[in-house]
Enzyme design. Structure first.
Site, PDB file in Angstrom:
ATOM      1  N   ARG A  53      53.408  25.851  65.059  1.00  0.00           N
ATOM      2  CA  ARG A  53      53.205  25.760  63.618  1.00  0.00           C
ATOM      3  C   ARG A  53      52.314  24.594  63.228  1.00  0.00           C
ATOM      4  O   ARG A  53      51.684  24.606  62.171  1.00  0.00           O
ATOM      5  CB  ARG A  53      54.549  25.712  62.899  1.00  0.00           C
ATOM      6  N   GLU A  55      65.940  18.704  70.843  1.00  0.00           N
ATOM      7  CA  GLU A  55      67.341  18.775  70.445  1.00  0.00           C
ATOM      8  C   GLU A  55      68.110  19.910  71.095  1.00  0.00           C
ATOM      9  O   GLU A  55      69.326  19.896  71.130  1.00  0.00           O
ATOM     10  CB  GLU A  55      67.487  18.811  68.916  1.00  0.00           C
TER      11      GLU A  55
END
Length: 181
Positions: free
Chosen positions: A68, A105
């Site tokens: 993105r 994460e």
């Protein structure tokens, strides 16, 4: 450049949460509603460019982080009159690359950049959509520095402050986020 006041409210109003994507417990920040709104997208690009538009010396290259970050970095590069360089996931670039592995994460990833994409001494702006734990930005900075370039700044659309990624890349004085959650 169009007005960039209120960009944080605009972004937070258009970025939607997608729970449990890509894995259970992760809340994915979906920027596609923002991209689909032509006016909001234009204002976002203007805001990402604003600190760098009159930089002296100017930005030579804008690096977009897969995937993105590409969507945001390419129009920023055009607006700044700079080249665009993609940082991609491992195995996606056809030439000789530098690579950097980092933790995120929900796992581990390796990023790559063409070794000849950025010349020593060039001034580079890094653009990405979300600053989470800081691993992606940290790895990208490592890739750029491996080529001898200067990082002039990092700009992200959205910063997930609760993940404290800014602390991981604290040496980057020019780290700018347009919105925070």
């Amino acid at each position: 450049m169009s007005e960039v006041r209120g960009i944080d409210e605009l972004i937070n109003g258009l970025v939607r949460d997608v729970p449990d994507y890509p894995k259970p417990g992760i809340v994915f920040k979906d920027i596609t509603p923002l991209l689909a709104d032509a006016s909001a997208f234009a204002r976002t690009i203007d805001a990402l460019c604003a600190p760098w538009i009159d930089a002296d010396p100017r930005v030579d290259k804008v690096v977009g982080i897969e995937a993105r970050g590409f969507i945001l970095a390419a129009p920023v590069a055009l607006a700044l009159g700079a080249g665009f360089v993609p940082v991609r996931k491992q195995g996606k670039l056809p030439g000789v690359t530098h690579s950097e592995t980092y933790a995120l994460e929900y796992g581990q990833e390796t990023l790559e950049i063409h070794q000849d994409a950025i010349a020593a001494g060039e001034r580079v702006l890094v653009i990405d959509d979300v600053l989470a734990t800081g691993g992606t930005v940290e790895a990208t900075v490592g890739l750029i520095r491996a080529g001898g370039a200067e990082i002039v700044g990092v700009s992200v659309l959205l910063e997930l402050g609760f993940l404290r990624g800014r602390e991981r890349v604290a040496e980057l004085a020019a780290l700018r986020s347009l919105a925070q959650v």
